[in-house]
Scaffold this active site. Structure first.
Site, short mmCIF file in Angstrom:
data_model
loop_
_atom_site.label_atom_id
_atom_site.label_comp_id
_atom_site.label_asym_id
_atom_site.label_seq_id
_atom_site.Cartn_x
_atom_site.Cartn_y
_atom_site.Cartn_z
N LYS A 79 0.85 -1.21 0.00
CA LYS A 79 0.00 0.00 0.00
C LYS A 79 0.88 1.25 0.00
O LYS A 79 1.84 1.34 0.78
CB LYS A 79 -0.92 -0.02 1.23
CG LYS A 79 -1.96 1.10 1.24
CD LYS A 79 -2.94 0.97 2.42
CE LYS A 79 -4.00 2.05 2.41
NZ LYS A 79 -4.95 1.96 3.54
N SER A 154 -10.05 2.10 2.35
CA SER A 154 -9.14 2.81 1.51
C SER A 154 -8.12 1.92 0.80
O SER A 154 -7.56 2.35 -0.22
CB SER A 154 -8.37 3.82 2.36
OG SER A 154 -7.56 3.17 3.32
N SER A 178 -10.55 -0.20 6.62
CA SER A 178 -9.88 -0.15 5.31
C SER A 178 -9.16 -1.40 4.87
O SER A 178 -8.66 -1.45 3.74
CB SER A 178 -8.89 1.00 5.26
OG SER A 178 -9.56 2.19 5.01
#
Ligand code: GLN
Length: 496
Positions: A79, A154, A178
């Site tokens: 990420k 997210s 998320s």
């Protein structure tokens, strides 16, 4: 079976046994990325050469007899909120465009130490604020099950990369859901470890008392293997727990839940929940019973106030954390032509560099913390947080784990909630309580909703440092369902 369809555990074993090299495995995934990225857009940064170089170094370490553990040579999508010294780190914000951190996050350096090969940095909602990746400054990621739908957020780039076989593993961060929500809506496994169980050092901060790094994988054992690689005490993070990592891999292998007490949270379900989500959830509860668990209903009345409390606490912390993006230290600087004051440059840079959702949160948080309103908003929300933690504690005296749907609905169409922040926030209705209390929680696939044929996630919540229970129950559900389905849920996804 091609390399991209293998599990991380299988790939690790093949590489350790010398049957395939880390370079070959990395190249197979890089080829897959080249093929599907035009449709998925899971990555913000791909650099074939750096990836192959990493893989070559791992092959050399293994060749020299170094013992690196079960995931050595296995590729991973990372990420883009974790600092990486050899790749840009943007948190999907214009304000950090082109920024290269001078150091690695602890999660990053632990991946490298264990010989994982980083394929690139994945897309997210700007600064991890959102549930769909539509808040990214660099375009939306698409759900591999249906390209017109969101992959969750997210950490939507990370979920989509794993669900579309671009990577067997990925990293995420979970502040309000998320990891679990994107895992649920893409039909994969996502785990939020106990808060403080995985290090925040080098993770770009959103809400420091909530942010928790965790793994994504296509199966429970792979998630546990990755969890073990990057978890554990880190002296560089002052809220890191100094205790042994729960035995998550052993729990994922064991999968025995006979006699386990399972609580169904009464407050999660009913109005606002999609019928097909509830149907799959109720079947999963029946399945747990058939596997020997004792199921009871548990009431946690204040969970219904978790969402408003979160939307005061998280923005308050973000308004403080994001003050560091002042146009002086990182990335973007706007209007610095020698005629303007530092304050003017700061204002212009922040106005141009932050997207609308980030600005909304900074304003909400600044207001909630302002003198005269602090007690009514931030203070009140902190009290709710304490009540929620107490309700969890009371529930975990009665039962070993709590279960709920992970999300009220399946993946919604791109654009559907983009102009309606409240509708977007509701995606995290069931995940937020565990962030406020800090306990462990996982999402595992439990079937497809009848209405739209899209994946549904089962959330399993365990006490603080009870992460192993999430894996034990998750693995039990996975085994039973996969034998019923004749394979993983993802094998039912339309081919890309
Ligand atoms: N969707 C939630 C939010 O927008 C949670 C985000 C997260 O966990 N990073 O704040």
């Amino acid at each position: 079976m091609s390399l991209i369809h293998k599990t991380a555990a299988e790939l690790g074993a093949l590489i350790a046994g010398g049957e395939v090299t880390a370079v070959e495995v990395a190249e197979a995934h890089l080829d897959r990325m080249a093929e599907v990225e035009p449709k998925i857009n899971a990555f913000l940064h791909i650099d074939r050469e750096t990836t192959v170089e990493q893989a070559r170094a791992v092959d050399a370490r293994l060749g020299a007899g170094e013992r690196l553990g079960p995931l050595a040579g296995v590729p991973i999508a990372h990420k883009d909120i974790f600092a990486t010294a050899d790749m840009p780190t943007t948190a999907a914000s214009k304000i950090l465009e082109g920024w290269r951190p001078p150091y690695d996050a602890t999660v990053t350096s632990r991946l490298r130490a264990a010989g994982l090969v980083i394929l690139g940095k994945t897309n997210l909602d700007e600064f991890a604020m959102g549930s769909s990746t539509e808040n990214s400054a660099y375009g939306t990621t698409h759900n591999p099950w249906d390209l017109t739908r969101i992959p969750g957020g997210s950490s939507g780039g990370s979920s989509a990369a794993v669900a579309s076989y671009e990577a067997p593993l990925s990293t995420g961060t979970d502040t309000g859901g998320s990891i679990r929500q994107p895992a649920a809506v893409t039909g994969i496994v996502g785990m939020k470890p106990t808060y403080g169980g995985s290090s925040r050092y080098g993770l770009i901060a959103f809400a420091s008392s909530l942010d928790t790094p965790g793994p994504f994988a296509r199966n429970v054992l792979d998630a546990a293997l990755l969890h073990e690689v990057f978890s554990g005490h880190d002296p560089m993070d002052s809220t890191s727990i100094d205790a042994p990592v729960p035995s998550v891999v052993e729990a994922a292998r064991n999968a025995d839940i006979s006699g386990l007490r399972v609580g169904v949270v009464k407050e999660f379900g009913g109005e606002g929940y999609q019928a097909g989500v509830l149907a799959r959830f109720h079947e999963a509860v029946e399945l747990l019973e058939s596997l020997g668990a004792k199921v009871v209903e548990v009431s946690c009345p204040s969970f219904s106030t978790a969402l408003p409390a979160y939307y005061l606490i998280a923005p308050s912390e973000c308004s403080s954390n994001l003050a560091r993006f002042d146009a002086m230290r990182y990335g973007l600087r706007v209007g610095d032509d020698g005629t303007r004051s530092a304050e003017e440059v700061m204002a212009l840079t922040r106005a141009a560099g932050f997207g609308p959702e980030v600005k909304r949160r900074i304003m909400l948080g600044t207001y909630a913390l302002s003198s005269g309103y602090y007690d009514a908003y931030y203070g009140q929300a902190q009290k709710v947080r304490t009540v929620i933690s107490r309700e969890f504690e009371a529930a975990f005296h009665q039962v070993d784990v709590l279960v709920s749907p992970t999300t009220p609905t399946t993946a919604f169409p791109i654009g559907e909630r983009a102009d309606d922040p409240i509708a977007m926030y509701l995606a995290d209705l069931c995940t937020i309580p565990s962030n406020l209390s800090g306990n462990a929680a996982i999402s595992v696939p439990c079937g497809l909703a009848d209405e739209d044929g899209l994946p549904v996630g089962l959330q399993i919540m365990a006490p603080v440092l009870g992460d192993d229970r999430c894996y034990r129950v998750g693995a039990a559900v996975e085994r039973a369902l996969e034998s019923r389905w004749g394979g993983s849920l993802l094998s039912k996804a339309p081919a890309l």
